[in-house]
Design an enzyme around this catalytic site. Structure first.
Site, mmCIF file in Angstrom:
data_model
loop_
_atom_site.group_PDB
_atom_site.id
_atom_site.type_symbol
_atom_site.label_atom_id
_atom_site.label_comp_id
_atom_site.label_asym_id
_atom_site.label_seq_id
_atom_site.Cartn_x
_atom_site.Cartn_y
_atom_site.Cartn_z
ATOM 1 N N ASP A 139 5.958 -3.755 3.521
ATOM 2 C CA ASP A 139 6.352 -2.389 3.482
ATOM 3 C C ASP A 139 5.485 -1.902 4.854
ATOM 4 O O ASP A 139 4.942 -2.196 5.645
ATOM 5 C CB ASP A 139 5.661 -1.685 2.874
ATOM 6 C CG ASP A 139 6.629 -0.678 2.767
ATOM 7 O OD1 ASP A 139 6.056 0.381 3.259
ATOM 8 O OD2 ASP A 139 7.391 0.236 1.575
ATOM 9 N N ALA A 151 -2.289 1.019 -4.802
ATOM 10 C CA ALA A 151 -2.352 -0.310 -5.312
ATOM 11 C C ALA A 151 -0.552 -0.718 -4.743
ATOM 12 O O ALA A 151 -1.615 -2.262 -3.985
ATOM 13 C CB ALA A 151 -2.014 -0.229 -7.110
ATOM 14 N N TYR A 152 0.280 0.105 -4.779
ATOM 15 C CA TYR A 152 1.108 -0.555 -4.086
ATOM 16 C C TYR A 152 1.087 -0.996 -2.705
ATOM 17 O O TYR A 152 1.227 -1.820 -2.263
ATOM 18 C CB TYR A 152 2.349 0.315 -3.547
ATOM 19 C CG TYR A 152 3.453 -0.046 -2.802
ATOM 20 C CD1 TYR A 152 4.438 -0.504 -3.424
ATOM 21 C CD2 TYR A 152 4.155 0.503 -1.850
ATOM 22 C CE1 TYR A 152 5.241 -1.195 -2.972
ATOM 23 C CE2 TYR A 152 5.094 0.000 -0.985
ATOM 24 C CZ TYR A 152 6.284 -0.749 -1.599
ATOM 25 O OH TYR A 152 7.051 -1.304 -0.789
ATOM 26 N N ALA A 153 0.387 -0.140 -1.540
ATOM 27 C CA ALA A 153 0.500 -0.438 -0.615
ATOM 28 C C ALA A 153 -0.996 -1.591 -0.117
ATOM 29 O O ALA A 153 -0.745 -2.568 0.892
ATOM 30 C CB ALA A 153 -0.374 0.504 0.054
#
EC number: 1.5.1.50
Length: 240
Positions: A139, A151-153
């Site tokens: 991403d 958390a996603y990053a």
């Protein structure tokens, strides 16, 4: 002599959006495809009818990941490529336990590709120099970070780092790269105001659609030299 059957390309999360577009792209090229899906969308029936092997999988647990790997190992003697497209999106928000958010993001974006790459390594090897590929979908936020999706990053950043580690481990038989997209296409429910705000974040001010991803995947698959790299697909967003 008859033509040798092409080895299949494995696409995780192939039941919708970019994963589905990739599956149809390869099917239209007469390239065998194996697709994982969690939810049986109507599009899965179309893929099966077109000849794709579709395997339901639950990547929320390591046991689910390994059960899927076992099904792949039973179904083919080799793989042309693994495209790690399966993803989830979870924000830190009130009421959501932070440990659950982090565990979920790490499970789908780190544990799953890590375990599958190891479990299916032998299917990628033995086909020649630079003959196989692994492509991780990361991403744009790997570069920039995200205050709303920490958390996603972080999980996508870990996947980005694994790209280089697996490239070192599997060369020269297998090339390992990642694609780091920002906005590629909208969801149907996105309203006009949101769409315009999102478009304004990049220099190119457009959502290019699945073809931009497909073209980049094709480039990586046909290259005999590029490995261990992350290719941005962000329309110049880093310059805004």
């Amino acid at each position: 002599m008859g033509k040798t059957q092409s080895l299949p390309i494995l696409i995780t999360g192939g039941g919708r959006r970019i994963g589905l577009a990739l599956a149809w792209h390869f099917i239209n090229q007469k390239q065998p495809v194996i697709v994982s899906y969690r939810t049986h969308y109507p599009a899965i029936d179309g893929l099966i009818k077109a000849g794709a092997q579709c395997i339901q999988a639950d990547f929320s647990t390591n046991d689910g990941v390994m059960a899927f790997a076992d099904e792949v190992l039973k179904s083919t003697h080799g793989l042309r490529a693994i495209l790690h497209n399966a993803s989830a999106w979870m924000a830190e928000k009130p009421g959501a336990p932070l440990t659950d958010v982090l565990a979920c993001m790490m499970q789908i974006h780190v544990n799953t590709p890590y375990l599958l790459n190891h479990a299916l390594e032998r299917l990628l090897r033995g086909h020649g120099h630079a003959a196989s590929d692994i492509i991780h979908f990361t991403d744009y936020v790997v570069e920039r970070g995200s205050d709303k999706h920490i958390a996603y990053a972080a999980s996508k950043a870990a996947l980005d780092n694994m790209t280089r580690s697996f490239a070192r481990k599997l060369a020269p038989e297998v090339k390992v790269n990642s694609i780091a997209p920002s906005l590629i296409l909208f969801n149907e429910h996105d309203d006009a105001e949101y769409r315009q705000q999102a478009l304004n974040k990049s220099l190119m001010k457009t959502a290019p659609g699945e073809k931009e991803v497909i073209d980049l995947v094709d480039y990586l698959l046909t290259s005999c030299f590029v490995t261990g790299r992350s290719l941005p697909l962000d329309g110049g967003r880093h310059l805004r």
